[in-house]
Design an enzyme around this catalytic site. Structure first.
Site, short mmCIF file in Angstrom:
data_model
loop_
_atom_site.label_atom_id
_atom_site.label_comp_id
_atom_site.label_asym_id
_atom_site.label_seq_id
_atom_site.Cartn_x
_atom_site.Cartn_y
_atom_site.Cartn_z
N ASP A 28 0.93 -1.34 -0.28
CA ASP A 28 -0.13 0.00 0.17
C ASP A 28 0.82 1.35 -0.16
OD1 ASP A 28 1.03 -0.48 2.66
OD2 ASP A 28 -0.74 0.59 3.35
N LYS A 29 2.21 1.24 0.31
CA LYS A 29 3.08 2.19 0.19
C LYS A 29 4.35 1.74 0.42
CE LYS A 29 2.49 3.00 5.26
NZ LYS A 29 2.25 3.54 6.56
N THR A 30 5.32 2.87 0.16
CA THR A 30 6.78 2.39 0.10
C THR A 30 7.32 1.60 1.50
OG1 THR A 30 7.49 4.56 0.58
CG2 THR A 30 7.27 3.80 -1.57
#
Length: 617
Positions: A323-325
């Site tokens: 969902d994100k880095t």
């Protein structure tokens, strides 16, 4: 009966398979039962009315509980007070939503001030809450405590609700009143029956079994038909002792022969393969728990195979979802640039952070009133689609610390007269304004630094003589640390009061015996936070209404550019907004994360009216 060739009966093999499977499932269910029993018998300190130890399963609605640092909450409870000023507390909800960021919880201010930081304070009153629901992000209720607001009810929302399973952090203790227990807690209402999980090997075997059953049934049916058609009359077989008027079976001949051949052909079904798979699963689970290479000495915890059915799935990665880095990296945010409208749209750079093992993830921002941007070391050397613009940004950016030293107005860390929104200088689109615009840039730089140091929910703490920040997310902490690096250092948070040391060196530490004291050579800026609208996925922004020592009010806000820029269109010069949008696009092309900051001065009447509506809601 045994098969014609002798050996174990078919029913015996099938029974053996069922017994082995039942034993394995029974062992795993027993482990789950012991785990539930251990949790239900966990002890917690309760007040009834004196302190005594109770088991979680014995708690009832209305009980007062005292939870200490790093202890889990035994039930859903409303926070009344804590050891921190004004009854604030942080909780770790990793057991609930998997998020490792700390969540800020705040007791009703009137109740917390009445009880003080006393776990044994006398509490007499009642609580009215909504019916149990599975919505973990919403809660409505009220408290009526003797001696608070003349006995009138005080509103309570989700910010004061401690969920079962969350872990208390960063405070010595928290006093709370239980409102939902057992299966009525929000976490329990969201729990579902554990689905039956099968490994890829088991699914493949089941599909193969279905494919085998088709010819198996076909062979059985054909054999039964041939047997019935070609079978001699009973009189031709006198040695069988079958009476002429009777039959060998009460079933019709075809049905009897069909079941006969069904049993004779049962060797086509690999029943023993299931036994082998179950035994392999058990042994793999055992070896996992005994593997010294998978033991964590820091927490004294071995690897635990909670379900032996899925051992074959280890290492078989089919999809990777992120969902994100931060899911796959160190999730370290570093603020690098701040830009603003006016004075030609100046851009200021922040000091390089101390080198770390992993390259920091970028945190970037730009906005009409103020913004910031960041990039990792790898991104610093990369030129994107707008390479000339980014090169101009790097070459013309002015150190933010230098701009902040230009300010000589009366209020430390602020401006006595905020710059007008229409103020614009001349120069390149990315800065480089003339010397006459430096004062304007300095004023806006101080506004941005002040906003970063005040508009947040970060809690400063002293650990081993060093000031560290605890926040709900790495983004929040990164912004506060960035403000500290340029001389706006958060040193104390006493409930609704935030104290910032203006002019403090980033390396200067407070006196070892005086936590929350300004370092030498700095000035103290204390603001009172009257209200906070927390960030959420719907609003995509956070705002704080603050009051300064001189009685003036200001509204600080920070959030996503997609939400903030439309809100700023009514009161901001179009040229400033256009310039901000250009800078945001430039940052985005470089892969930087962006954030927009905004500030608005309010009159006392405007602030009072808004607070009245806020408390009513």
């Amino acid at each position: 009966s045994p098969p014609p060739e002798g050996g174990c009966p078919t029913a015996g093999v099938l029974l053996f398979v069922m017994v082995i499977t039942s034993i394995k499932e029974g062992v795993e269910d027993l482990k789950r039962y012991k785990s539930d029993l251990r949790e239900n018998n966990t002890e917690v300190t309760a007040r009834a009315p004196d302190r005594r130890v109770m088991r979680w399963q014995d708690l009832r609605v209305g009980d007062l509980i005292i939870v200490h640092d790093h202890e889990a909450l035994p039930a859903d409870a409303i926070l009344l007070t804590s050891s921190a000023p004004n009854g604030v507390a942080y909780v770790d909800t990793a057991n609930i939503d998997g998020e490792t960021n700390l969540k800020l919880k705040e007791a009703p201010l009137e109740v917390a001030r009445h009880l003080g930081a006393d776990a044994d304070a006398r509490v007499e009153g009642s609580a009215s809450v909504e019916a149990p629901s599975r919505h973990v992000h919403s809660f409505n209720g009220s408290l009526s405590v003797a001696g608070v607001s003349g006995g009138e009810e005080v509103g309570v929302d989700i910010s004061a609700l401690l969920l079962r399973g969350s872990v208390l952090r960063n405070v010595e203790f928290a006093l709370a009143v239980v409102v939902y227990t057992g299966r009525e807690s929000k976490v329990a209402l969201n729990s579902q029956a554990t689905p039956s999980k099968m490994s890829l090997v088991e699914r493949t075997i089941n599909r193969s079994l279905v494919a085998i059953m088709v010819p198996y049934v076909a062979f059985t049916t054909v054999s039964a038909i041939v047997s019935v058609v070609s079978a001699p009359e009973p009189s031709e077989l006198p040695y069988l002792g079958v009476a002429e008027e009777g039959g060998a079976s009460a079933l019709p001949p075809f049905v009897s022969q069909w079941f006969t051949f069904f049993i004779l052909y049962c060797f086509l079904i690999p029943i023993s393969l299931y036994v082998t798979i179950e035994l392999v699963n058990l042994m793999q689970a055992y070896f996992i728990t005994q593997d010294a290479a998978m033991f964590d000495p820091a927490s004294n915890t071995p690897a635990i195979a909670r379900s032996s059915n899925l051992c074959q799935e280890l290492g078989q990665i089919q999809y990777v979802f992120s969902d994100k880095t931060g899911t796959l990296t160190a999730n370290e945010m570093v603020l690098r640039y701040v830009s603003w409208g006016g004075a030609g749209g100046a851009i200021a750079s922040l000091p390089e952070p101390a080198p770390k093992k992993a390259a920091p993830a970028p945190a970037a921002a730009g906005g009409a009133k103020g913004g910031e941007a960041g990039a990792s070391a790898a991104e610093e050397g990369r030129i994107g689609a707008d390479g000339d613009g980014m090169a101009a940004l790097r070459s013309k950016a002015t150190p933010l610390a230098r701009l902040l030293k230009l300010g000589k107005d009366g209020r430390p860390g602020g401006v006595s007269k905020p710059p007008p929104d229409s103020a614009r200088g001349v120069g390149s689109p990315f800065g480089g304004a003339g010397a006459g615009d430096e004062a304007e840039d300095a004023a806006r730089a101080r506004l941005a630094a002040e906003l970063l140091a005040v508009c947040h929910t970060v809690l400063p703490q002293k650990v081993r003589g060093r000031l560290v920040y605890q926040g709900e997310s790495p983004d929040e902490v990164a912004l506060v640390e960035a403000a500290a690096s340029v001389g706006y250092r958060l040193i104390r948070r006493d409930g609704d009061e935030v104290t910032v040391a203006v002019g403090a060196s980033a390396a200067a530490a407070p006196p070892a015996d005086k936590e929350g004291v300004c370092p030498p050579g700095s000035k103290e800026l204390t603001v009172k936070v009257l209200a906070v609208n927390q960030f959420n996925s719907a609003r995509k922004r956070m705002s704080a209404l603050v009051r300064y020592a001189d009685g003036s009010h200001a509204l600080y806000c920070k959030g996503a550019d997609a939400v903030m820029l439309p809100l700023l269109r009514g009161g901001t010069a179009p040229a400033d907004l256009s310039r901000a949008e250009d800078q945001l696009r430039l940052y985005a092309r470089e892969g930087l994360r962006t954030l927009v900051l905004a500030r608005r001065a309010l009159t006392s009447a405007q602030a009072s009216e808004w607070l009245r509506k806020y408390k009513a809601a």
